[in-house]
Design an enzyme around this catalytic site. Sequence first.
Site, mmCIF file in Angstrom:
data_model
loop_
_atom_site.group_PDB
_atom_site.id
_atom_site.type_symbol
_atom_site.label_atom_id
_atom_site.label_comp_id
_atom_site.label_asym_id
_atom_site.label_seq_id
_atom_site.Cartn_x
_atom_site.Cartn_y
_atom_site.Cartn_z
ATOM 1 N N GLY A 166 0.829 -1.198 0.000
ATOM 2 C CA GLY A 166 0.000 0.000 0.000
ATOM 3 C C GLY A 166 0.862 1.246 0.000
ATOM 4 N N CYS A 176 5.520 -5.911 1.648
ATOM 5 C CA CYS A 176 5.866 -4.497 1.549
ATOM 6 C C CYS A 176 5.245 -3.713 2.717
ATOM 7 C CB CYS A 176 5.453 -3.948 0.186
ATOM 8 S SG CYS A 176 6.263 -2.398 -0.237
ATOM 9 N N TYR A 177 4.246 -2.860 2.482
ATOM 10 C CA TYR A 177 3.594 -2.171 3.594
ATOM 11 C C TYR A 177 3.044 -3.192 4.596
ATOM 12 C CZ TYR A 177 0.312 0.729 6.227
ATOM 13 O OH TYR A 177 -0.367 1.370 7.242
ATOM 14 N N HIS A 184 7.596 -7.357 -3.703
ATOM 15 C CA HIS A 184 6.292 -7.797 -4.225
ATOM 16 C C HIS A 184 6.455 -9.105 -5.005
ATOM 17 C CE1 HIS A 184 3.759 -4.267 -3.318
ATOM 18 N NE2 HIS A 184 4.907 -3.609 -3.369
ATOM 19 N N GLU A 232 4.134 -10.903 -6.186
ATOM 20 C CA GLU A 232 3.022 -11.127 -7.120
ATOM 21 C C GLU A 232 3.298 -10.605 -8.522
ATOM 22 O OE1 GLU A 232 2.010 -7.448 -4.616
ATOM 23 O OE2 GLU A 232 2.985 -9.390 -4.375
ATOM 24 N N SER A 281 -24.689 -10.672 -24.774
ATOM 25 C CA SER A 281 -23.985 -9.786 -25.701
ATOM 26 C C SER A 281 -23.274 -10.571 -26.784
ATOM 27 C CB SER A 281 -22.942 -8.959 -24.937
ATOM 28 O OG SER A 281 -21.895 -9.797 -24.473
ATOM 29 N N GLY A 282 -23.079 -11.869 -26.557
ATOM 30 C CA GLY A 282 -22.282 -12.676 -27.468
ATOM 31 C C GLY A 282 -20.842 -12.791 -27.026
ATOM 32 N N GLY A 283 -20.468 -12.035 -25.965
ATOM 33 C CA GLY A 283 -19.125 -12.128 -25.419
ATOM 34 C C GLY A 283 -18.986 -13.350 -24.517
ATOM 35 N N VAL A 284 -17.759 -13.597 -24.066
ATOM 36 C CA VAL A 284 -17.476 -14.790 -23.273
ATOM 37 C C VAL A 284 -18.227 -14.771 -21.944
ATOM 38 C CG1 VAL A 284 -15.650 -16.093 -22.102
ATOM 39 C CG2 VAL A 284 -15.212 -15.081 -24.334
ATOM 40 N N ASP A 285 -18.212 -13.625 -21.239
ATOM 41 C CA ASP A 285 -18.781 -13.576 -19.889
ATOM 42 C C ASP A 285 -20.277 -13.879 -19.874
ATOM 43 O OD1 ASP A 285 -16.223 -12.774 -19.254
ATOM 44 O OD2 ASP A 285 -16.734 -10.647 -19.163
ATOM 45 N N SER A 286 -21.042 -13.169 -20.696
ATOM 46 C CA SER A 286 -22.493 -13.379 -20.683
ATOM 47 C C SER A 286 -22.850 -14.755 -21.238
ATOM 48 C CB SER A 286 -23.222 -12.275 -21.467
ATOM 49 O OG SER A 286 -22.882 -12.308 -22.841
ATOM 50 N N SER A 287 -22.049 -15.263 -22.168
ATOM 51 C CA SER A 287 -22.324 -16.592 -22.739
ATOM 52 C C SER A 287 -22.109 -17.690 -21.703
ATOM 53 C CB SER A 287 -21.431 -16.845 -23.957
ATOM 54 O OG SER A 287 -21.686 -15.891 -24.965
ATOM 55 N N LYS A 342 -11.275 -13.161 -15.259
ATOM 56 C CA LYS A 342 -11.545 -13.452 -16.674
ATOM 57 C C LYS A 342 -10.986 -14.815 -17.096
ATOM 58 C CE LYS A 342 -12.943 -11.813 -20.764
ATOM 59 N NZ LYS A 342 -14.214 -11.124 -21.019
#
Length: 519
Positions: free
Chosen positions: A58, A85-86, A176, A178, A229-235, A375
């Site tokens: 942070g 870190c912090y 860090h 990550e 929408s035809g996108g990956v998420d909504s499908s 995602k």
Amino acid sequence: MTHAHQRLLIIDFGSQVTQLIARRLRELNVYCEIHPYNRVDAAFLKDFAPLAVIFSGGPASVFADGAPMPPKAVFDLGVPILGICYGQQVMMHLLGGRVERGHGTAEFGRAYVTPTDARLPLLDGWFEAGREQVWMSHGDHVSQIAPGFQVYGTSPNAPFAITADPDRHFYAVQFHPEVHHTPKGAKLYENFVRLAGFTGDWTMGAYREDAIQKIRDQVGDRQVICGLSGGVDSSVAAILIHEAIGDQLTCVFVDHGLLRLNEAEEVVTMFRDTYNIPLIHADESDLFLGALEGVSDPEVKRKTIGRLFIDVFQKHAHEVGGATFLAQGTLYPDVIESVSFSGGPSVTIKSHHNVGGLPEKMGMKLVEPLRELFKDEVRALGRELGLPEKFIGRHPFPGPGLAIRCPGEITREKLAILRQADAVYIDQIRKHGLYDEIWQAFAAILPVRTVGVMGDYRTYDYACSLRAVTSVDGMTADYYPFTHEFLAETATRIINEVPGINRVMYDVTSKPPGTIEME
């Protein structure tokens, strides 16, 4: 409260890379959640029942008034804690050590840590070559470690780069792990979760079963509509919900006339033929294109499309009749509360959500089965559900569609040219085996005409811009380094195969300062 999965808690102190910690852990099949420090108290800890805790980095200083701090009860849980870190400075500050202000010992960027004692299980696989590259980003530094801690690694400006109290399983690092600039950071997280007793029970197979049961419990025998929408998420959301409740789900696919070549047909065919999901295909292209006629301002375009989408979706949703729930493909990054620099939590939810504002307006409740996923996890769930790989791996596509790849006024003629050019470009990328290396690629038609020569004739046609970027999350991006041979071959194909274009350019702007899309 009992929980289906072993859980790790990430307490967020406002680092810009806290989400990366969660990504690293999810890759290890460990379920984790990010919560702001000021939302975590003793009651929360008891309810969440983490098997381990990580303190993020942070921007604050432990010396500042109202400096972010975790509840002291966290140290009494008896579970492993890792401070980053912090997070390390907080641990030392609260457990009896000392932190000092920078005074020439600040460290930003690449650094090298050498071991003082490599026998710590947290460091299995580290220091095999004598030292490790890490990424530092700190002003203050630990000047005295807390009682019970020992030093296991040091860097030129961080004498306590790695410290631990092995008896209590408290670990703290000044760097860090990550970020990808710490090459063996993933190994450190792997060691930490192993020490904490995680068995890696967070899999998409397990998530699928849990999510289906949750959907059934929430929905019962009532009706759900899903904005597709035809996108990956909504499908993926639609197919998961359909698996749970069958014909109680109806999808509404709004075709606004701004989709890519053959896209509407592909989406509708997949859902009707492959998955047999009830689907309303709302072809509203005349409405949208009519409203956009003469509009060139990008913000007006976006707002017009957003307003019409809600109107159209609401109109067709009423045709379903009696739907109680609205399904969305909301993802975890959309709902994480991030800590602002002022210390207060700020909710980071996309303002451009396709159906934002609809649930309240229509008296509906939300079903969001993907809200715990990143995602890449949505894509893994899509594979688990049997979606075609070609569909799962699709590049992101903006809600306003080709409208923001057509700077200036939108016309049907320009859209037809753009669709053809984009199709040739993507075909080239696929033929050369580059599609999966690229985050997003598209053609744009520029609002200028240029003079050219084709055969013995003068032409006066549109210029086309090609864009391809690499990215992890879309927040920053670099242009993809195509070879000149690829670009020459692609430009030749577009000019030969797409009437209306006589000039092709490649956009080498990074983000920032540019954006990925043209508008």
